[in-house]
Design an enzyme around this catalytic site. Structure first.
Site, PDB file in Angstrom:
ATOM      1  N   ILE A   1       0.812  -1.221   0.000  1.00 15.15           N
ATOM      2  CA  ILE A   1       0.000   0.000   0.000  1.00 15.15           C
ATOM      3  C   ILE A   1       0.844   1.268   0.000  1.00 15.15           C
ATOM      4  O   ILE A   1       0.319   2.359  -0.130  1.00 15.15           O
ATOM      5  CB  ILE A   1      -0.988   0.020   1.197  1.00 15.15           C
ATOM      6  N   ASP A   2       2.151   1.128   0.151  1.00 18.06           N
ATOM      7  CA  ASP A   2       3.049   2.283   0.096  1.00 18.06           C
ATOM      8  C   ASP A   2       3.696   2.323  -1.283  1.00 18.06           C
ATOM      9  O   ASP A   2       4.381   1.382  -1.675  1.00 18.06           O
ATOM     10  CB  ASP A   2       4.121   2.135   1.183  1.00 18.06           C
ATOM     11  N   THR A   3       3.483   3.400  -2.006  1.00 16.42           N
ATOM     12  CA  THR A   3       4.024   3.486  -3.372  1.00 16.42           C
ATOM     13  C   THR A   3       5.425   4.103  -3.415  1.00 16.42           C
ATOM     14  O   THR A   3       5.986   4.277  -4.502  1.00 16.42           O
ATOM     15  CB  THR A   3       3.111   4.350  -4.262  1.00 16.42           C
TER      16      THR A   3
END
Lengths: 452, 243
Positions: A362-364
Site C-alpha cells: 500500500i506504500d508506493t
C-alpha cells in the site's frame, strides 16, 4: 499411517475433488484446513513418503520452483509441487495431503519441491524434516507487509534451525546468506562469468540494501555486480569475501528480451525468457538438480523443452502489436525489468500500471527507488501510465525525464491504450492487482484465451 | 542561463535509503533544473568527513534497524559538523530514522536504545512505551495528511513507523495532523521545523508528492547561496506537482 491420518488424508482428497473436479474451483487451502483439523500431525506423518525441498526468498520463487520440478522430473524423480498462490501453511498442507505420490521412475524417493512464503518456512520446517533449503535472494519488498531484510532472513533461519541435517543451498552472490548462526552444511551458487582481468572494483548503487560486511559492518566492495547487491563482494578491512561457489555461471553469451544463452559449470544452456535475474533462477535449478545427481545434459533438455513455464513474462498480440506483460512489485524487480528492456533491439513503448492495494503493497514510495531514468538507455519511444495510482507513476516518470505521457486513469481503456502507442512492440509493466485487472480486460476483449 | 549550482549531501545515502528517500533529491533536481540550477550530488557515508560549509542542502533518510545502529555510531564523529551546519541555517530534510537520530535518542522495537547526536531537541520512544496513551504496540502505518500552520499548505504522504517522537521546547511541528497519526499518535504533531531543518516521517517521498514544500525548501537553499536573485518568484513560474 494411523487411522486418524488416513482419515485426514481421505477427507482432504474428497474435499479437493469436490472443489476442483465438481465445483471447478482452484485452491488447496480448504483441504489443508480440513486435514489439519482431523489430524494436527498430518504433515509429520506424511513426510516419510517423500524428500522435501523448501524454496524461499523474495524474488524468483515461483519460476525457480517450476524449473527445479522439471529438472528433477528429467532426472527420473516423481515430484510434488505447489501452485504459486498456495505458498503458506494451509495451501501447502492441502497440496501434500491431496497428492497421489507414485514411485519415482528412477527408483529413488519422490521429492516435494515447495515454494514457501518467507514467514511460513518455520511452520513447515517444524512439522516436517526438509532435506534442503533453497534460498534465492532477499530484497526489500513491500515493507508495509514484510518488514526489513534481516527480519525476513531471521524468519527463514528459525526454520533452518529445525532441520540441522538439511543442506542450505543459497545464492552466494547475496551477502546476507553468509550470515546466520545455524550449523547446517552450506552450499553456494553464483556468477563467475567475468575474468579477473576485467574486474572493476566498485560499490553497490546507493539505493541498494544489504551492503554491510557481517564481520565489522564496513561497506562491501565488489569485483563485479550482476544486479542490486548481488555479485563478487569482498571486504576492504578484513578477509571477508564471497564464499567459494559450488555451482557457477561461467559465461554469458546472449542476453535478449526473449531468451538467454549461458554456461553453468561449462554446460551450455538456453532459457526462453529474458532477464539476467532469470539466469539466477536457472542456476538455482541447475544446482538443485546436480545435488540430486541429475545429469547436466538432462537439465539442459529440461530447460529447453519447457518453454511454457516461463509464464510471468507473458507475450500476446493485440491487433498486430507484439505485447509483453511483466510484473513489477519492488525496486530490484523493476530495475531487473528495465535492464531487460536495455537488451531490446527494437523500438518499443512502455505502458506502466501502478496499484496500491494490499497485494501490491500500500506504500508506493518504492517507485522512487526504481531507476526509471535508465529507460533513456533503451530504444523507448513512448511512455504511458495508468492504474489506480497513476498520479504517483505519472510524476515519477515525468521526473525521470518523460514529460509526454498518455495517462489512463481507468483500465477499461487498456486496449485503446495499447493501440494508441506508436510502436509495434509494447511492454506493459504492472503491479500485481493491476496485472489481474489488465488480464481481465484483455480476456474480455478476447486477447487472452480463457480470460479469467 | 547563468551558472547556478548547489551541492547536495546525501547523509548515509547508501545505508539510510529504505523508503524511496532518494526521490526527494530527484524532485529537488527536477525543479532546480527548470530554473537553471545544477544539482551536484555527494554521498557522505561511514568514515567520510561531512564538511558543513561545502554543502547547500542535505538529506538524511530512513533506514532499517541494523543499518541505523551502525550509522548512529558513525554519526557521532560528524555531530559537530552537523550542529554547525544546522545552526548556520543550512537547509536539511531528515526523514524517519534520520529525523530520529538528530534528536537525543531513539528506542527500537526490541527496546534497544540508540543514542542520537542531540543536535535537535526531540526524542523517540518505541511503540511499547507504557507512557503512550493510544495505539500501544502498534506500528503507525497508512496514508497521512497534515497542514503546515505557518503557510496553510497541506501535505500528503504515507507513514510507516513504530517509533514515537516527541518534540522539544524550541521545536515546532512541520504540520498538524488532519488524518493519520504523525509523530506519536497522541499530540497531532507531524515532523519538525527548526531553523531550516525539516524533519518528517513522511514517505511518498515528501518532496515528490508535495511540490509546494520542495519549492519552498529549494528557494530557501538558493536564497542562502545566491541572495541577489528572487528565487521564490522564479519557482512560482514553474508547475508544481502535487498528488
Amino acid at each position: 499411517m494411523t487411522l486418524r491420518s488416513t482419515l485426514a488424508r481421505v477427507t482432504a482428497k474428497s474435499s479437493y475433488w469436490l472443489l476442483h473436479d465438481v465445483l471447478h474451483r482452484g485452491g488447496t487451502s480448504l483441504p489443508g484446513k480440513l486435514a489439519v483439523s482431523i489430524d494436527p500431525n498430518i504433515l509429520t506423518k506424511i513426510q516419510q513418503d517423500f524428500e522435501l525441498i523448501i524454496v524461499t526468498g523474495t524474488n524468483g520463487k515461483t519460476l525457480t520452483t517450476a524449473l527445479i520440478t522439471r529438472v528433477l522430473q528429467a532426472g527420473g524423480y516423481t515430484v510434488i509441487t505447489n501452485p504459486s498462490g498456495s505458498n503458506m501453511i494451509q495451501g501447502i498442507t492441502g497440496t501434500l495431503v491431496t497428492a497421489n505420490v507414485k514411485p519415482s521412475p528412477n527408483g529413488k524417493k519422490p521429492i516435494a519441491v515447495l515454494e514457501v512464503d518467507e514467514a511460513n518456512v518455520e511452520k513447515i520446517a517444524a512439522a516436517m524434516k526438509p532435506k534442503m533449503f533453497v534460498l534465492t535472494n532477499i530484497f526489500r519488498d513491500q515493507l508495509d507487509r514484510y518488514g526489513e531484510i534481516y527480519t525476513t532472513y531471521d524468519k527463514i533461519i528459525a526454520g533452518i534451525k529445525h532441520a540441522p541435517e538439511a543442506v542450505v543451498l543459497a545464492n552466494g552472490d547475496s551477502p546476507i546468506f553468509t550470515r546466520g548462526d545455524f550449523t547446517n552444511e552450506r552450499k553456494y551458487f553464483g556468477f563467475n562469468h567475468i575474468q579477473p582481468a576485467d574486474y572493476n572494483p566498485t560499490v553497490a548503487p546507493i539505493n541498494t540494501d544489504g551492503i554491510l560486511s557481517p564481520t565489522d559492518h564496513s561497506v562491501l566492495e565488489y569485483d563485479f555486480i550482476t544486479y542490486a547487491n548481488l555479485g563478487k563482494y569482498f571486504s576492504t578491512t578484513d578477509n571477508f569475501a564471497r564464499p567459494k561457489l559450488n555451482y557457477q555461471v561461467t559465461s554469458i553469451t546472449d542476453l535478449t528480451p526473449k531468451y538467454s544463452t549461458f554456461s553453468i559449470d561449462d554446460t551450455p544452456l538456453r532459457i526462453e525468457i529474458g532477464g539476467l535475474y532469470n539466469i539466477y533462477n536457472a542456476l538455482t535449478a541447475f544446482a538443485v538438480g546436480r545435488e540430486f545427481n541429475v545429469d547436466p545434459e538432462k537439465i539442459k533438455t529440461a530447460f529447453e523443452s519447457n518453454a511454457q513455464i516461463f509464464g510471468r513474462q507473458e507475450a500476446l498480440h493485440v491487433d498486430g502489436k507484439d505485447v509483453t506483460i511483466v510484473l513489477i512489485k519492488n525496486p530490484v524487480g523493476t530495475n531487473s525489468v528495465i535492464d531487460m528492456m536495455v537488451t531490446e533491439k527494437d523500438d518499443f513503448s512502455l505502458l506502466a500500471l501502478l496499484n496500491a492495494n494490499y497485494a501490491d503493497g500500500i506504500d508506493t514510495s518504492w517507485i522512487w527507488d526504481a531507476e526509471f531514468e535508465k529507460l533513456h538507455d533503451t530504444h523507448i519511444k513512448a511512455v504511458a501510465t495508468g492504474g489506480e495510482r497513476y498520479k504517483d507513476l505519472r510524476v515519477r516518470l515525468k521526473m525521470a525525464g518523460f514529460p509526454d505521457q498518455a495517462v489512463y486513469e481507468d483500465l477499461t481503456q487498456i486496449v485503446t491504450a495499447i493501440k494508441a502507442l506508436p510502436t509495434d512492440k509494447v511492454y506493459i509493466a504492472a503491479t500485481y492487482t493491476a496485472m489481474l485487472q489488465l488480464r481481465e480486460q484483455l480476456g474480455a476483449a478476447g486477447y487472452i484465451k480463457g480470460g479469467f | 542561463m547563468a551558472n547556478f549550482e548547489i551541492s547536495v549531501a546525501h547523509l548515509y545515502g547508501n545505508l539510510m535509503n529504505t523508503y524511496g528517500d532518494y526521490g526527494n533529491i530527484i524532485a529537488l533536481t527536477y525543479y532546480a533544473k527548470q530554473i537553471g540550477v545544477a544539482v551536484n550530488y555527494h554521498l557522505v557515508s561511514l568514515g567520510d568527513n561531512f564538511d558543513a560549509d561545502s554543502f547547500d542542502f542535505a538529506l538524511f533518510g530512513g533506514g532499517q534497524d541494523y543499518e541505523e545502529t551502525i550509522v548512529a555510531k558513525d554519526l557521532k564523529n560528524k555531530a559537530d559538523q552537523v550542529r554547525h551546519y544546522i545552526e548556520n541555517d543550512g537547509p536539511l530534510l531528515a526523514v524517519c530514522g534520520g529525523f530520529q537520530l538528530l534528536g537525543h535518542y531513539m528506542v527500537m522495537a526490541d527496546g534497544t536504545k540508540v543514542d542520537g547526536i542531540g543536535v535537535m531537541d526531540h526524542y523517540t520512544t518505541n511503540m511499547h512505551d507504557p507512557k503512550l496513551t493510544t495505539l500501544n504496540n502498534k506500528r503507525l502505518t497508512g496514508n497521512i495528511v497534515i497542514k503546515n500552520n505557518d503557510t496553510a499548505e497541506t501535505y500528503h504522504g504515507f507513514e510507516n513507523h513504530q517509533g514515537r517522537t516527541f518534540l522539544g521546547e524550541n521545536e515546532r511541528a512541520l504540520g498538524t495532523v488532519i488524518s493519520g497519526n504523525g509523530n506519536n499518535g497522541m499530540d497531532k504533531t507531524e515532523g519538525v521545523i527548526y531553523r531550516n531543518v525539516y524533519g518528517s516521517y513522511f514517505h511518498g517521498p515528501i518532496f515528490t508528492r508535495n511540490g509546494n514544500l520542495a519549492k519552498r525548501v529549494l528557494a530557501t537553499t538558493l536564497s542562502r547561496k545566491y541572495p541577489e536573485v528572487d528565487w521564490a518568484d522564479k519557482l512560482d513560474q514553474i508547475e508544481t506537482e502535487t498528488f
